[in-house]
Design a protein around this motif. Structure first.
Motif, PDB file in Angstrom:
ATOM      1  N   MET A   1       0.818  -1.020  -0.054  1.00  0.00           N
ATOM      2  CA  MET A   1      -0.027  -0.158   0.086  1.00  0.00           C
ATOM      3  C   MET A   1       0.845   1.137   0.131  1.00  0.00           C
ATOM      4  O   MET A   1       0.634   2.183  -0.554  1.00  0.00           O
ATOM      5  CB  MET A   1      -0.957  -0.167   1.331  1.00  0.00           C
ATOM      6  N   PHE A   2       1.722   1.266   0.836  1.00  0.00           N
ATOM      7  CA  PHE A   2       2.751   2.508   1.050  1.00  0.00           C
ATOM      8  C   PHE A   2       3.471   2.710  -0.415  1.00  0.00           C
ATOM      9  O   PHE A   2       3.872   3.903  -0.771  1.00  0.00           O
ATOM     10  CB  PHE A   2       3.728   2.490   2.080  1.00  0.00           C
ATOM     11  N   LYS A   3       3.986   1.689  -0.903  1.00  0.00           N
ATOM     12  CA  LYS A   3       4.657   1.923  -2.223  1.00  0.00           C
ATOM     13  C   LYS A   3       3.767   2.532  -3.437  1.00  0.00           C
ATOM     14  O   LYS A   3       4.145   3.077  -3.942  1.00  0.00           O
ATOM     15  CB  LYS A   3       5.027   0.500  -2.850  1.00  0.00           C
ATOM     16  N   PHE A   4       2.590   1.993  -3.375  1.00  0.00           N
ATOM     17  CA  PHE A   4       1.545   2.671  -4.603  1.00  0.00           C
ATOM     18  C   PHE A   4       1.431   4.196  -3.904  1.00  0.00           C
ATOM     19  O   PHE A   4       1.237   4.919  -4.848  1.00  0.00           O
ATOM     20  CB  PHE A   4       0.187   1.999  -4.239  1.00  0.00           C
ATOM     21  N   VAL A   5       1.090   4.372  -2.917  1.00  0.00           N
ATOM     22  CA  VAL A   5       0.973   6.001  -2.545  1.00  0.00           C
ATOM     23  C   VAL A   5       2.291   6.761  -2.800  1.00  0.00           C
ATOM     24  O   VAL A   5       2.295   7.913  -3.376  1.00  0.00           O
ATOM     25  CB  VAL A   5       0.660   6.132  -0.988  1.00  0.00           C
ATOM     26  N   LYS A   6       3.381   5.905  -2.443  1.00  0.00           N
ATOM     27  CA  LYS A   6       4.654   6.811  -2.686  1.00  0.00           C
ATOM     28  C   LYS A   6       4.925   6.958  -4.018  1.00  0.00           C
ATOM     29  O   LYS A   6       5.480   7.951  -4.487  1.00  0.00           O
ATOM     30  CB  LYS A   6       5.919   5.898  -1.909  1.00  0.00           C
ATOM     31  N   GLY A   7       4.710   5.894  -4.909  1.00  0.00           N
ATOM     32  CA  GLY A   7       4.932   5.971  -6.167  1.00  0.00           C
ATOM     33  C   GLY A   7       4.084   7.032  -6.858  1.00  0.00           C
ATOM     34  O   GLY A   7       4.135   7.812  -7.871  1.00  0.00           O
ATOM     35  N   TYR A   8       2.883   7.080  -6.498  1.00  0.00           N
ATOM     36  CA  TYR A   8       1.776   8.200  -7.039  1.00  0.00           C
ATOM     37  C   TYR A   8       2.130   9.360  -6.414  1.00  0.00           C
ATOM     38  O   TYR A   8       2.046  10.249  -7.351  1.00  0.00           O
ATOM     39  CB  TYR A   8       0.476   7.777  -6.328  1.00  0.00           C
ATOM     40  N   MET A   9       2.633   9.572  -5.450  1.00  0.00           N
ATOM     41  CA  MET A   9       2.913  11.060  -4.831  1.00  0.00           C
ATOM     42  C   MET A   9       4.387  11.523  -5.651  1.00  0.00           C
ATOM     43  O   MET A   9       4.535  12.634  -5.810  1.00  0.00           O
ATOM     44  CB  MET A   9       3.342  11.102  -3.405  1.00  0.00           C
ATOM     45  N   GLU A  10       5.198  10.705  -5.986  1.00  0.00           N
ATOM     46  CA  GLU A  10       6.296  11.191  -6.734  1.00  0.00           C
ATOM     47  C   GLU A  10       5.838  11.591  -8.341  1.00  0.00           C
ATOM     48  O   GLU A  10       6.688  12.463  -8.810  1.00  0.00           O
ATOM     49  CB  GLU A  10       7.311   9.944  -6.888  1.00  0.00           C
ATOM     50  N   THR A  11       4.785  11.314  -8.737  1.00  0.00           N
ATOM     51  CA  THR A  11       4.371  11.727 -10.093  1.00  0.00           C
ATOM     52  C   THR A  11       3.584  13.168 -10.016  1.00  0.00           C
ATOM     53  O   THR A  11       3.541  13.812 -10.825  1.00  0.00           O
ATOM     54  CB  THR A  11       3.518  10.883 -10.750  1.00  0.00           C
TER      55      THR A  11
END
Length: 63
Positions: A1-11
């Motif tokens: 879940m955190f990887k998804f949020v982190k990846g999304y926030m980086e965009t």
């Protein structure tokens, strides 16, 4: 879940400004609160601190 949020926030462009804005709001809130505590009149603080006691006494008198 955190990887998804982190990846999304980086965009998101300029995402680094949001933590700074939230820190600024947090800091300003507590500075204003600190200022209010030291500048509030002592009579007002005494009146407000006795409100629960007055309400309780009124209820006891009505019985």
């Amino acid at each position: 879940m955190f990887k998804f949020v982190k990846g999304y926030m980086e965009t998101i462009d300029g995402v680094a400004t949001y933590p700074m804005i939230s820190l600024l709001i947090f800091f300003v809130f507590f500075v204003v609160l600190f200022w209010w505590v030291f500048t509030a009149s002592k009579d007002y603080i005494k009146e407000v601190s006795e409100l629960p006691i007055e309400k309780e006494n009124q209820q006891n008198l009505e019985l």
